[in-house]
Design a protein around this motif. Sequence first.
Motif, mmCIF file in Angstrom:
data_model
loop_
_atom_site.group_PDB
_atom_site.id
_atom_site.type_symbol
_atom_site.label_atom_id
_atom_site.label_comp_id
_atom_site.label_asym_id
_atom_site.label_seq_id
_atom_site.Cartn_x
_atom_site.Cartn_y
_atom_site.Cartn_z
ATOM 1 N N LYS A 1 0.808 -1.217 0.000
ATOM 2 C CA LYS A 1 0.000 0.000 0.000
ATOM 3 C C LYS A 1 0.845 1.273 0.000
ATOM 4 O O LYS A 1 0.365 2.355 -0.359
ATOM 5 C CB LYS A 1 -0.906 0.028 1.234
ATOM 6 N N ILE A 2 2.088 1.161 0.432
ATOM 7 C CA ILE A 2 2.934 2.343 0.598
ATOM 8 C C ILE A 2 3.370 2.891 -0.756
ATOM 9 O O ILE A 2 3.804 2.147 -1.634
ATOM 10 C CB ILE A 2 4.189 2.014 1.425
ATOM 11 N N GLN A 3 3.229 4.199 -0.915
ATOM 12 C CA GLN A 3 3.764 4.898 -2.087
ATOM 13 C C GLN A 3 4.562 6.103 -1.591
ATOM 14 O O GLN A 3 4.254 6.669 -0.540
ATOM 15 C CB GLN A 3 2.646 5.383 -3.008
ATOM 16 N N ILE B 1 1.216 11.965 4.090
ATOM 17 C CA ILE B 1 1.951 12.965 4.855
ATOM 18 C C ILE B 1 3.045 13.554 3.974
ATOM 19 O O ILE B 1 3.728 12.832 3.238
ATOM 20 C CB ILE B 1 2.583 12.350 6.117
ATOM 21 N N GLY B 2 3.211 14.878 4.045
ATOM 22 C CA GLY B 2 4.334 15.533 3.401
ATOM 23 C C GLY B 2 5.440 15.764 4.416
ATOM 24 O O GLY B 2 5.164 16.143 5.556
ATOM 25 N N PHE B 3 6.665 15.514 4.017
ATOM 26 C CA PHE B 3 7.824 15.754 4.886
ATOM 27 C C PHE B 3 8.738 16.789 4.240
ATOM 28 O O PHE B 3 8.997 16.736 3.040
ATOM 29 C CB PHE B 3 8.609 14.464 5.127
ATOM 30 N N SER C 1 9.070 15.535 0.388
ATOM 31 C CA SER C 1 8.610 14.195 0.043
ATOM 32 C C SER C 1 7.162 13.980 0.424
ATOM 33 O O SER C 1 6.591 14.703 1.247
ATOM 34 C CB SER C 1 9.488 13.135 0.729
ATOM 35 N N LEU C 2 6.572 12.961 -0.201
ATOM 36 C CA LEU C 2 5.220 12.499 0.127
ATOM 37 C C LEU C 2 5.305 11.020 0.460
ATOM 38 O O LEU C 2 6.020 10.268 -0.213
ATOM 39 C CB LEU C 2 4.266 12.670 -1.067
ATOM 40 N N VAL C 3 4.556 10.604 1.483
ATOM 41 C CA VAL C 3 4.444 9.179 1.806
ATOM 42 C C VAL C 3 2.964 8.879 1.989
ATOM 43 O O VAL C 3 2.281 9.501 2.822
ATOM 44 C CB VAL C 3 5.222 8.808 3.070
ATOM 45 N N HIS C 4 2.479 7.924 1.203
ATOM 46 C CA HIS C 4 1.054 7.554 1.224
ATOM 47 C C HIS C 4 0.898 6.171 1.849
ATOM 48 O O HIS C 4 1.679 5.265 1.580
ATOM 49 C CB HIS C 4 0.517 7.527 -0.213
ATOM 50 N N PHE C 5 -0.136 6.019 2.717
ATOM 51 C CA PHE C 5 -0.305 4.794 3.493
ATOM 52 C C PHE C 5 -1.528 3.982 3.082
ATOM 53 O O PHE C 5 -2.000 3.140 3.834
ATOM 54 C CB PHE C 5 -0.361 5.137 4.980
ATOM 55 N N GLY C 6 -2.029 4.212 1.891
ATOM 56 C CA GLY C 6 -3.129 3.402 1.384
ATOM 57 C C GLY C 6 -4.494 3.898 1.822
ATOM 58 O O GLY C 6 -4.641 4.809 2.606
#
Length: 388
Positions: free
Chosen positions: A275-277, A311-313, A383-388
């Motif tokens: 699920k992680i992108q 979430i954006g980092f 960065s962007l991290v998506h958790f599904g």
Amino acid sequence: MEVDEAAPNILAGSKAGYILSNVAEVVERILTFVPTKTLFKIASVCRLWRNCARRVLRTQQRLTWLSASGSSIYEEHVLLRTMAEDLENIYLLPQTALLMVDGENFNKSVSFRHKKARKCENEIVSDPGEKLKRLLPSSCDIVGLLAPGIVVTPSGSPSSPPQEHEEGEAGFSLLFPAIDGVSIRPFHFCKKCLSEMAMEEAGLINNPDLKVVLMFDYETYKPGGGRFLNTLLEPLSQSNVLIVGGQVEKVFSSDATCCSPGSYGAVGLTFSGSKIQGASVLVEQYVSSPKAAEATIQRLKAANIPERNTIGFMFACVGRGRNSYKNQLNVEADAFRKVFSNVPLLGFFGNGEIGCDRIVKENYTLSETEVDGLQHSFTTVMSLVHFG
């Protein structure tokens, strides 16, 4: 007449009582509006409510964050006060927490409260790092960091304007619940405990499901520190993994006993699962106008990452911020908000950055990146991290 009027109310109350005692679908729907801490209390009422509460907890898989900024010179750090109040009202059970606070004010508050603690030694622990940990469940894995400056989005709304606090008191707590199909593992290494086996246990190597690594090093400017960091980054630079982070001042939540005072090390989180992108771009040292910053961040759009549960980092050099934009404040955070209108942005100003232009999505394959190409100064990693 009064008895006749009261009868319908009694009957209505009786019907409601029957439904709340027997109809799980109704009880479960109601409990979705109840904060998690209260949900645990409700679960002790009866077996039906306990089972409904457990099912509701399993559905609460969206991460959240608590942030704070301002001045509390004569009180505890502002994040401590905010977490003590707002944790009562969150709708998840934290399994992992990433805490970041400004080093200057956090350390000041330690000194102040130790003086106060001598007057009343039997009061609760005066160390703010310990207090932050005690606010969260004992089973929650915590990575806590001190940095020169903090980037926060105000709690409650992902669309609120993010704020760059290059100075002043600020902090945030990013809370991760258990998420189906997602594995989150914390790690902490120093020169005494770094080994291939330890890296494998953390999910950093021999992990085909690894998608994103947040890595934060400290004291690595000391002799041997650079070689230590390269050992961690080398296998990741040759893999299809998004890695972002930077150098912080101190780690305050580590329970490791192997580290001697002042030694170098690294902490972080690994995110694994289909699920992680993730995606990241590097705002180079020469970028010095709001338009150029926005153009760089706009490249993140090419990853087509969903904004929901994302979430954006932002990990920036202490030398950037207003210094890079003719004393203009909040330029890069504002540019991020223009491009991503509904993604919270969190991060810090540190003493070095880890990351590069990189997209990891589905079966996208990356070319290998040199270790030196992951380490920077006077840049910003977005960065962007998506958790599904």
